[in-house]
Write a protein that holds these residues in place. Structure first.
Motif, PDB file in Angstrom:
ATOM      1  N   GLY A   7       0.840  -1.194   0.000  1.00  0.00           N
ATOM      2  CA  GLY A   7       0.000   0.000   0.000  1.00  0.00           C
ATOM      3  C   GLY A   7       0.870   1.236   0.000  1.00  0.00           C
ATOM      4  O   GLY A   7       2.045   1.211  -0.332  1.00  0.00           O
ATOM      5  N   HIS A   8       0.163   2.431   0.264  1.00  0.00           N
ATOM      6  CA  HIS A   8       0.938   3.673   0.285  1.00  0.00           C
ATOM      7  C   HIS A   8       1.868   3.728   1.497  1.00  0.00           C
ATOM      8  O   HIS A   8       2.988   4.241   1.368  1.00  0.00           O
ATOM      9  N   SER A   9       1.448   3.237   2.627  1.00  0.00           N
ATOM     10  CA  SER A   9       2.306   3.304   3.826  1.00  0.00           C
ATOM     11  C   SER A   9       2.461   1.959   4.512  1.00  0.00           C
ATOM     12  O   SER A   9       3.170   1.857   5.502  1.00  0.00           O
ATOM     13  N   LYS A  10       1.806   0.934   4.056  1.00  0.00           N
ATOM     14  CA  LYS A  10       1.861  -0.362   4.695  1.00  0.00           C
ATOM     15  C   LYS A  10       1.947  -1.453   3.661  1.00  0.00           C
ATOM     16  O   LYS A  10       1.717  -1.223   2.491  1.00  0.00           O
TER      17      LYS A  10
END
Length: 298
Positions: A7-10
Motif C-alpha cells: 500500500g501507500h504506507s503499509k
C-alpha cells in the motif's frame, strides 16, 4: 502478488503468510536468544575457569609456601636441638668425668689413709705424737695396765716407720744411710752375691753425691766465718755495694746454719736460740754462740 500487497504506507499480507512470518520472526528471535545465551554462558565459563585456575594456583602456592615454612621451622628446630644436645652431652660427659675424678681422689685418699694413717702429718707432728704415745705407754706400764701398753706398742711401730720416712735428710742421717748401704755392700761382697752389689753401689754413689748439698755443721760455720770476714773486708775498703751483696750471702749462710742445727736436733722447736737471737745477745754468729756454749760447759 497474491500473498501480499503493497500500500501507500503499509504492506498488506494474507493471514497465513503473516502467521508464517511471525512464526519465522519468533524462531529467529529465539535462535538469536539461544546464541546470546550460549555466548554469555561461554563467557561465564571462561571467566569462571580463569578464576578457578587463579584460585587453584593461589592455593597451590599457599600450600607450597606453608610446607616450606613448616619445613624451615622443623629444620631450624632440629638444628637448635642438635646444638643444645651437643652442649648437653659435652656438659654431661664433663660432669661425669669430674665426678669420676672426685670419687677417684676420695678413694685414693681413703686407700692412702688406710695404708698410711699418718700421710698428712709433718715430721714435727709425728714427733710430738710419738713422744705423747711413748709417755702414755710409760704411764700405762707404771700403772701396770699392760694391755693398754701392748696396744700402744703395736701403734708405735707404724708411727716410728712413718716418722723415720718423713725425717728431714741431714748430714748425720745421710752418713748413717751411707754407712748402712756400705755395710750391705760389704756383706753382699762377702757372700759373693754380685747381682746385689750393682744396685747397692749405685745407691751408695747417689748418697755420696748428696754430701755436696748437705754440708756438715763445721763447714757451715766456716762458711759463716768466711762470709763475715768478706763483709768486714768490704766495709773496710769502703766498697759498700759489695758489702751489701756479701751481707746477703752472710744472711743466707746463717740461715743455712740455723736450718742445719734444727734438722740435726730432730725438731724445729724454740728450745735452742737462733742466729738472730744469738746476735741480739752479743754474738756475731751461731759459731760464736757454739764456742761460748762449749767454753761454758767446760
Amino acid at each position: 502478488h497474491a500473498e501480499w500487497q503493497i500500500g501507500h504506507s503499509k504492506i498488506f499480507l494474507k493471514r497465513d503468510l503473516a502467521t508464517k512470518l511471525e512464526l519465522l520472526a519468533h524462531l529467529r528471535v529465539r535462535a538469536a536468544g539461544r546464541i546470546v545465551v550460549d555466548f554469555g554462558r561461554k563467557v561465564a565459563r571462561t571467566r569462571a575457569s580463569n578464576l578457578l585456575t587463579a584460585w587453584g594456583k593461589l592455593q597451590v602456592n599457599l600450600i607450597r609456601k606453608r610446607r616450606q615454612i613448616i619445613a624451615s621451622n622443623k629444620i631450624s628446630a632440629t638444628y637448635r636441638m642438635c646444638l643444645v644436645r651437643r652442649v648437653y652431652k659435652t656438659t654431661l660427659v664433663s660432669v661425669i668425668r669430674i665426678q669420676c675424678l672426685g670419687r677417684r681422689i676420695v678413694a685414693c685418699e681413703k686407700v692412702r689413709r688406710v695404708r698410711d694413717p699418718y700421710w698428712d702429718k709433718s715430721f714435727h707432728d709425728l714427733d710430738l705424737l710419738h713422744s705423747e704415745m711413748v709417755s702414755q705407754m710409760d704411764d700405762a706400764v707404771n700403772a701396770k695396765d699392760f694391755k693398754t701398753a701392748a696396744d700402744l706398742e703395736k701403734k708405735l711401730a707404724p708411727l716410728k716407720e712413718a716418722l723415720e720416712s718423713k725425717r728431714p735428710l741431714t748430714r748425720s742421717v745421710l752418713e748413717s744411710r751411707i754407712a748402712e748401704v756400705q755395710t750391705q755392700l760389704d756383706d753382699a761382697v762377702a757372700r759373693k752375691a754380685f747381682q746385689e752389689c750393682a744396685p747397692l753401689q749405685e745407691k751408695l754413689e747417689d748418697l755420696v753425691k748428696k754430701r755436696e748439698d748437705l754440708p756438715t755443721l763445721d763447714e757451715l760455720k766456716d762458711a759463716v766465718h768466711q762470709a763475715e770476714k768478706n763483709v768486714s773486708d768490704a766495709a773496710a775498703r769502703r766498697d759498700f755495694a759489695a758489702a751489701a751483696s756479701l751481707q746477703a750471702a752472710l744472711d743466707n749462710a746463717k740461715q743455712r746454719l740455723e736450718d742445719a742445727c734444727r734438722a740435726e736436733n730432730g725438731s724445729s722447736d724454740n728450745d735452742s736460740p737462733t742466729v738472730d737471737e744469738a746476735t741480739e745477745h752479743g754474738f756475731e754468729s751461731r759459731a760464736d754462740l757454739e764456742v761460748a756454749i762449749a767454753e761454758a760447759s767446760t
